[in-house]
Design a protein around this motif. Structure first.
Motif, PDB file in Angstrom:
ATOM      1  N   SER A 126     -84.150  15.488  24.635  1.00 38.46           N
ATOM      2  CA  SER A 126     -83.563  15.945  25.897  1.00 38.46           C
ATOM      3  C   SER A 126     -84.665  16.162  26.928  1.00 38.46           C
ATOM      4  O   SER A 126     -85.809  16.483  26.589  1.00 38.46           O
ATOM      5  CB  SER A 126     -82.745  17.222  25.696  1.00 38.46           C
ATOM      6  N   ILE A 127     -84.281  15.955  28.178  1.00 42.11           N
ATOM      7  CA  ILE A 127     -85.152  16.241  29.313  1.00 42.11           C
ATOM      8  C   ILE A 127     -84.534  17.456  29.995  1.00 42.11           C
ATOM      9  O   ILE A 127     -83.344  17.471  30.323  1.00 42.11           O
ATOM     10  CB  ILE A 127     -85.244  15.033  30.278  1.00 42.11           C
ATOM     11  N   GLU A 128     -85.361  18.484  30.190  1.00 43.95           N
ATOM     12  CA  GLU A 128     -84.865  19.787  30.634  1.00 43.95           C
ATOM     13  C   GLU A 128     -85.673  20.335  31.801  1.00 43.95           C
ATOM     14  O   GLU A 128     -86.891  20.154  31.855  1.00 43.95           O
ATOM     15  CB  GLU A 128     -84.937  20.780  29.469  1.00 43.95           C
ATOM     16  N   LEU A 129     -84.976  21.018  32.690  1.00 44.79           N
ATOM     17  CA  LEU A 129     -85.612  21.736  33.795  1.00 44.79           C
ATOM     18  C   LEU A 129     -85.857  23.176  33.367  1.00 44.79           C
ATOM     19  O   LEU A 129     -84.982  23.818  32.788  1.00 44.79           O
ATOM     20  CB  LEU A 129     -84.704  21.730  35.028  1.00 44.79           C
ATOM     21  N   ILE A 130     -87.043  23.683  33.661  1.00 42.81           N
ATOM     22  CA  ILE A 130     -87.444  25.039  33.288  1.00 42.81           C
ATOM     23  C   ILE A 130     -87.417  25.940  34.528  1.00 42.81           C
ATOM     24  O   ILE A 130     -87.849  25.548  35.615  1.00 42.81           O
ATOM     25  CB  ILE A 130     -88.865  25.019  32.670  1.00 42.81           C
ATOM     26  N   LEU A 131     -86.946  27.156  34.328  1.00 47.81           N
ATOM     27  CA  LEU A 131     -86.826  28.130  35.415  1.00 47.81           C
ATOM     28  C   LEU A 131     -88.139  28.867  35.667  1.00 47.81           C
ATOM     29  O   LEU A 131     -88.974  28.993  34.777  1.00 47.81           O
ATOM     30  CB  LEU A 131     -85.757  29.164  35.057  1.00 47.81           C
ATOM     31  N   VAL A 172     -82.311  26.632  43.125  1.00 51.98           N
ATOM     32  CA  VAL A 172     -80.966  26.451  42.587  1.00 51.98           C
ATOM     33  C   VAL A 172     -80.254  27.797  42.588  1.00 51.98           C
ATOM     34  O   VAL A 172     -80.889  28.845  42.721  1.00 51.98           O
ATOM     35  CB  VAL A 172     -80.981  25.855  41.154  1.00 51.98           C
ATOM     36  N   SER A 173     -78.953  27.743  42.414  1.00 50.31           N
ATOM     37  CA  SER A 173     -78.160  28.959  42.319  1.00 50.31           C
ATOM     38  C   SER A 173     -77.500  29.005  40.950  1.00 50.31           C
ATOM     39  O   SER A 173     -76.816  28.051  40.561  1.00 50.31           O
ATOM     40  CB  SER A 173     -77.097  28.983  43.415  1.00 50.31           C
ATOM     41  N   LEU A 174     -77.731  30.095  40.221  1.00 49.53           N
ATOM     42  CA  LEU A 174     -77.088  30.321  38.924  1.00 49.53           C
ATOM     43  C   LEU A 174     -75.836  31.142  39.181  1.00 49.53           C
ATOM     44  O   LEU A 174     -75.914  32.279  39.630  1.00 49.53           O
ATOM     45  CB  LEU A 174     -78.025  31.061  37.970  1.00 49.53           C
ATOM     46  N   GLY A 175     -74.682  30.541  38.914  1.00 46.41           N
ATOM     47  CA  GLY A 175     -73.410  31.177  39.237  1.00 46.41           C
ATOM     48  C   GLY A 175     -72.983  32.230  38.238  1.00 46.41           C
ATOM     49  O   GLY A 175     -73.633  32.477  37.219  1.00 46.41           O
ATOM     50  N   PRO A 214     -73.161  28.407  35.484  1.00 43.74           N
ATOM     51  CA  PRO A 214     -73.167  27.100  36.140  1.00 43.74           C
ATOM     52  C   PRO A 214     -74.254  27.057  37.202  1.00 43.74           C
ATOM     53  O   PRO A 214     -74.622  28.086  37.775  1.00 43.74           O
ATOM     54  CB  PRO A 214     -71.774  27.014  36.772  1.00 43.74           C
ATOM     55  N   VAL A 215     -74.783  25.871  37.442  1.00 42.79           N
ATOM     56  CA  VAL A 215     -75.801  25.673  38.468  1.00 42.79           C
ATOM     57  C   VAL A 215     -75.186  24.806  39.561  1.00 42.79           C
ATOM     58  O   VAL A 215     -74.665  23.721  39.275  1.00 42.79           O
ATOM     59  CB  VAL A 215     -77.061  25.003  37.881  1.00 42.79           C
ATOM     60  N   THR A 216     -75.216  25.282  40.782  1.00 38.72           N
ATOM     61  CA  THR A 216     -74.635  24.537  41.897  1.00 38.72           C
ATOM     62  C   THR A 216     -75.342  23.193  42.042  1.00 38.72           C
ATOM     63  O   THR A 216     -76.573  23.150  42.174  1.00 38.72           O
ATOM     64  CB  THR A 216     -74.766  25.347  43.205  1.00 38.72           C
ATOM     65  N   PRO A 217     -74.582  22.086  41.993  1.00 40.29           N
ATOM     66  CA  PRO A 217     -75.198  20.756  42.087  1.00 40.29           C
ATOM     67  C   PRO A 217     -75.525  20.378  43.541  1.00 40.29           C
ATOM     68  O   PRO A 217     -74.781  19.652  44.189  1.00 40.29           O
ATOM     69  CB  PRO A 217     -74.147  19.838  41.467  1.00 40.29           C
ATOM     70  N   VAL A 273     -86.266  26.015  39.840  1.00 42.61           N
ATOM     71  CA  VAL A 273     -86.698  25.221  38.695  1.00 42.61           C
ATOM     72  C   VAL A 273     -88.104  24.736  39.024  1.00 42.61           C
ATOM     73  O   VAL A 273     -88.377  24.242  40.111  1.00 42.61           O
ATOM     74  CB  VAL A 273     -85.735  24.064  38.349  1.00 42.61           C
ATOM     75  N   VAL A 274     -89.016  24.958  38.089  1.00 39.00           N
ATOM     76  CA  VAL A 274     -90.443  24.752  38.377  1.00 39.00           C
ATOM     77  C   VAL A 274     -91.109  23.682  37.532  1.00 39.00           C
ATOM     78  O   VAL A 274     -92.241  23.286  37.818  1.00 39.00           O
ATOM     79  CB  VAL A 274     -91.225  26.077  38.230  1.00 39.00           C
ATOM     80  N   ALA A 275     -90.437  23.239  36.462  1.00 40.94           N
ATOM     81  CA  ALA A 275     -91.075  22.277  35.566  1.00 40.94           C
ATOM     82  C   ALA A 275     -90.013  21.445  34.861  1.00 40.94           C
ATOM     83  O   ALA A 275     -88.846  21.833  34.772  1.00 40.94           O
ATOM     84  CB  ALA A 275     -91.942  23.000  34.538  1.00 40.94           C
TER      85      ALA A 275
END
Length: 170
Positions: free
Chosen positions: A8-13, A72-75, A91-94, A153-155
């Motif tokens: 998986s490819i993932e975005l880190i907070l 990003v916004s974490l709902g 959820p993360v606003t797209p 998201v930073v990484a």
């Protein structure tokens, strides 16, 4: 697809948002609910999954990495129900920026056997709080969690479940 052997490819907070999600995990666990706090491996951290495949060549994802950092916004928490249990997530606003990053990852990866929930047509960006949460305890679990908050998201990282390795990208 065999979930025991996926990449998986993932975005880190950012650190502050990572800690807010980990606090959600702890509150759920402390109250006896299912929670990702139970997974204590060093690789387990809050993230947004962008792509999942059974195999993926080593790629730098240069274009996607160049788009970071990204706000990003974490709902407020939602549940993906299946049977008497569900996945509890924020959820993360797209946004346009997040969707562009998602496209850049998929374009760099090229065609492949994507998990449907990460394909362009079905992607629902989110940060998982709990898996297999009993739906009978949903109201109790939701009462423990705060509302929406902004994050960055930073990484970008690669997680290989077969080898249990994390590789920072970019």
């Amino acid at each position: 697809m065999d979930h025991a052997g996926v990449v998986s490819i993932e975005l880190i907070l950012d650190d502050a948002s990572d800690e807010l999600v980990r606090a959600d995990w702890r509150r759920l666990a402390d109250a006896g609910h299912s929670s990702l706090a139970a997974h204590t491996a060093a690789s387990n951290r809050p993230h947004i999954t962008v792509l999942v495949r059974p195999a993926l060549a080593s790629l730098a994802f240069t274009e996607a990495v160049a788009m970071l950092p990204l706000r990003v916004s974490l709902g407020e928490p939602i549940v993906f129900a299946h049977g008497d249990r569900g996945v509890l997530a924020r959820p993360v606003t797209p946004t346009d920026g997040l969707l562009a990053l998602h496209r850049a990852v998929h374009e760099a990866a090229g065609p492949g056997e994507d998990e449907p929930h990460t394909s362009s047509e079905e992607w629902m960006p989110h940060v998982t709080l709990a898996r297999r949460l009993r739906l009978t305890s949903l109201d109790s679990a939701l009462a423990l969690l705060g509302g929406e908050h902004d994050a960055t998201v930073v990484a970008l990282r690669r997680w290989d479940s077969a080898t249990r390795t994390v590789t920072p990208l970019g």
